[in-house]
Design an enzyme around this catalytic site. Structure first.
Site, PDB file in Angstrom:
ATOM      1  N   GLY A  90       3.498   3.022  13.856  1.00  0.00           N
ATOM      2  CA  GLY A  90       4.331   1.838  14.103  1.00  0.00           C
ATOM      3  C   GLY A  90       3.947   1.140  15.404  1.00  0.00           C
ATOM      4  N   GLU A 131      10.276   0.528  10.350  1.00  0.00           N
ATOM      5  CA  GLU A 131      11.258   1.600  10.144  1.00  0.00           C
ATOM      6  C   GLU A 131      10.520   2.897  10.420  1.00  0.00           C
ATOM      7  OE1 GLU A 131      12.889   4.527   9.034  1.00  0.00           O
ATOM      8  OE2 GLU A 131      12.865   3.933   6.934  1.00  0.00           O
ATOM      9  N   LYS A 134       0.847  -1.197   0.000  1.00  0.00           N
ATOM     10  CA  LYS A 134       0.000   0.000   0.000  1.00  0.00           C
ATOM     11  C   LYS A 134       0.887   1.255   0.000  1.00  0.00           C
ATOM     12  CE  LYS A 134      -1.878   2.688   3.147  1.00  0.00           C
ATOM     13  NZ  LYS A 134      -1.872   4.019   2.526  1.00  0.00           N
ATOM     14  N   GLY A 175       7.103   4.474   8.426  1.00  0.00           N
ATOM     15  CA  GLY A 175       6.229   5.622   8.659  1.00  0.00           C
ATOM     16  C   GLY A 175       6.437   6.154  10.061  1.00  0.00           C
ATOM     17  N   CYS A 193      13.243  10.458   7.181  1.00  0.00           N
ATOM     18  CA  CYS A 193      13.228   9.879   8.526  1.00  0.00           C
ATOM     19  C   CYS A 193      14.579  10.035   9.223  1.00  0.00           C
ATOM     20  CB  CYS A 193      12.808   8.419   8.481  1.00  0.00           C
ATOM     21  SG  CYS A 193      13.676   7.487   7.225  1.00  0.00           S
ATOM     22  N   GLU A 242      10.021  14.735  16.167  1.00  0.00           N
ATOM     23  CA  GLU A 242      10.277  14.746  14.723  1.00  0.00           C
ATOM     24  C   GLU A 242       9.356  15.767  14.058  1.00  0.00           C
ATOM     25  OE1 GLU A 242       9.081  11.223  12.371  1.00  0.00           O
ATOM     26  OE2 GLU A 242      11.065  11.330  11.473  1.00  0.00           O
ATOM     27  N   THR A 275       6.245   6.840  14.133  1.00  0.00           N
ATOM     28  CA  THR A 275       6.380   5.987  15.314  1.00  0.00           C
ATOM     29  C   THR A 275       4.998   5.681  15.897  1.00  0.00           C
ATOM     30  OG1 THR A 275       8.604   6.757  15.736  1.00  0.00           O
ATOM     31  CG2 THR A 275       7.426   5.865  17.624  1.00  0.00           C
TER      32      THR A 275
END
Ligand code: NDP
Length: 520
Positions: free
Chosen positions: A282, A299, A225, A277, A333, A431, A279
């Protein structure tokens, strides 16, 4: 999202041919040229618009079992498709299908049905398919680069010279591994099975290559996706897969938003989930797969430190800083978003950085002279702007010396940095995913290491120094998956990439990248 239909469909920006049947065989021709930028003060750069024409269909279905198909359910309803937008113009480029649970189910079933034959194929034959994909990517490189820039906002010189060559390199690299797995593992390993792969919008085609190439080399089949805002190059890759005759069902591409990603992750027929993508997402995926037999690699985000020692070559270090945080608008990232500079040279670094930022050209991503393109989406621009305000509210000093005049439409953020940043400031901890740098100082090597590691993330780091011994000493103490020395943001398919701590687990790239796709 805005539903403006100018841009690639407007007279100023494109030549279009009307058609509505929704299959990529029926195409709109969109020239990648844009209106000429206004003359700049100082050195005047002649506009250098990309002129390659790219055909874009009116709408795209999913790529399942080797064919483009209309979304399964709600075929007649308005929300079966959603627009994908050119972030540099806010124009609708085309519409793509919103994947439902039944679309995902069809894709997983196709991948499952294709698995026995694909995994039983002699490894050397699997490798040949990957070599063919790599070569076809090279042949269609300019078209892929233009499409990537249209859909993502990244400068054409980056998609042309970095993203697409790396995509081809990844397929070449893993093509070479396909028939050598038994030498790595002592015997021919079994594939994991059906892989569900969910990728982000910052390097759309490159992330597809990172996921698909090792999985296919090891004999797995895939359901991929792409991100909601950048689905077009993955769909173009699907055309390439058709061209090279990849057996139907080996790769399936389902477009859609986070709900489609969740449907893939939660589908019982998925053996392995690979995610790149945020955190936050994730963590949700880790929870969703916990207790199941699904293998998982994540990741995730980063807040990578970039350390400049006072013995570094400062001019080169400043170029490294620019490469570290303003490449791809900072939507990287592993961006070097925390700049740690030794006290004795901080004034010099700051002055040179200001000068360099003033010369960065921000604007039309289709201009080959552009250094910093458009932010990927309105949502991401809003996020960046929130951090810009928060940084100032918390007492940091915002410096934005860029002299570029921003286009009136599109999502733009001038490259900038914050001075007087404390490690406790939100902008130094979270981030931002934009062209925003936090500048901090340190006195000793120990302080640099301690500040660098003072983060929940651990994806990458950079060191600038003239002393090889210092590089080795510092690099081994940094908690980061990648440490670049006297350079930054250098990628190679042979080099493993991945994180520590909240930056995730598992490695992509290199021989390490195969491990997640084999059963031993
Ligand atoms: P997300 O993590 O939300 O998106 C990554 C991918 O996951 C997309 O394909 C997304 O779909 C999909 N997704 C979203 N929700 C789920 C879910 N519950 N289950 C499965 N898949 C899901 O990143 P965003 O695009 O929302 O960006 C938000 C922030 O994440 C950024 O500001 C940035 O800080 C960070 N980020 C980090 C990246 C990295 O490489 N480390 C890459 C991208 C973002 P959809 O596109 O439809 O949302």
């Amino acid at each position: 999202m805005p539903s403006d239909t100018n841009g690639v469909h407007s007279a100023s920006e494109s030549q279009t041919t009307a058609h509505t049947n929704g299959h990529p065989d029926a195409k709109t021709t969109a020239a990648a040229t844009t209106t000429a930028p206004k003359p700049r003060t100082g050195i005047a750069y002649a506009p250098a618009p990309e002129s390659v024409k790219v055909e874009i269909a009116d709408h795209y279905g999913h790529f399942i079992d080797g064919r483009f198909i209309e979304p399964k359910s709600s075929r007649k309803s308005d929300d079966a498709y959603f627009p994908t937008i050119n972030p540099a113009t806010e124009a609708v480029i085309t519409r793509v299908a919103q994947g439902t649970e039944s679309d995902v189910d069809a894709a997983v079933k196709a991948a499952r049905a294709a698995l026995p034959k694909w995994s039983a194929l002699p490894a050397v034959e699997r490798g040949k398919y990957l070599f063919r994909i790599a070569r076809r990517i090279q042949e269609r490189a300019r078209e892929l680069a233009v499409l990537e820039t249209l859909d993502s906002g990244k400068p054409i010189k980056e998609s042309r010279d970095i993203d697409v060559p790396l995509v081809a390199a990844h397929f070449f690299y893993y093509a070479g591994w396909a028939d050598k797995l038994e030498w790595v593992y002592g015997r021919q390993p079994a594939p994991v099975g059906v892989c569900g792969q969910v990728i982000p919008w910052n390097f759309p085609l490159l992330m597809a290559a990172w996921k698909l190439a090792p999985a296919l080399a090891c004999g797995n089949t895939c359901v991929l996706k792409p991100a909601e805002t950048t689905p077009l190059t993955a769909l173009r890759l699907a055309e390439i897969l058709q061209e090279v005759g990849l057996p139907p069902g080996v790769v399936n591409i389902v477009t859609g938003d986070g709900r489609t990603g969740a449907a893939i992750v939660n589908h019982a027929g998925i053996d392995k989930v690979a995610f790149t993508g945020s955190t936050d997402v994730g963590k949700k995926i880790a929870k969703a797969t916990a207790g199941s037999s699904k293998k998982l690699t994540l990741e995730l985000g980063g807040k990578s430190p970039h350390i400049i020692f006072d013995d570094a070559a400062i001019d080169q270090a400043v170029e490294g800083i620019v490469q570290g945080i303003y490449f791809n608008q900072g939507e990287v990232c592993c961006a070097g978003s925390r700049l740690l500079v030794q006290e004795g040279v901080i004034a010099e670094v700051r002055k040179k950085l200001e000068l360099r930022l003033a010369s960065l050209r921000v604007g039309d991503p289709m201009d080959k002279n552009t250094d910093v393109g458009a932010i990927n989406s309105k949502q991401q621009l809003d996020t960046i702007n929130r951090y810009l305000q928060l940084g100032q509210d918390e007492g940091a000093e915002l410096c934005s010396p860029s002299t570029s005049t921003l286009p009136s439409k599109g999502y733009w953020c001038k490259p900038c940095f914050f001075a007087n940043v404390q490690p406790s400031h939100t902008i130094a901890r979270e981030e931002i995913f934009g062209p925003v740098l936090s500048l901090m100082s340190f006195r000793t090597v120990e302080e640099a290491i301690s500040k660098a590691n003072n983060t929940p993330y651990g994806l990458a780091a950079g060191i600038w120094t003239d002393k090889g011994s210092k590089v080795l000493e510092v690099a081994k103490k940094l908690q980061a998956g990648v440490v670049w020395c006297n350079t930054y943001n250098k990628f190679d398919p042979a080099s493993p990439f991945g994180g520590f701590k909240e930056s995730g687990f598992g490695r992509e790239g290199g021989v390490h990248g195969l491990r997640a796709y084999v059963q031993l």
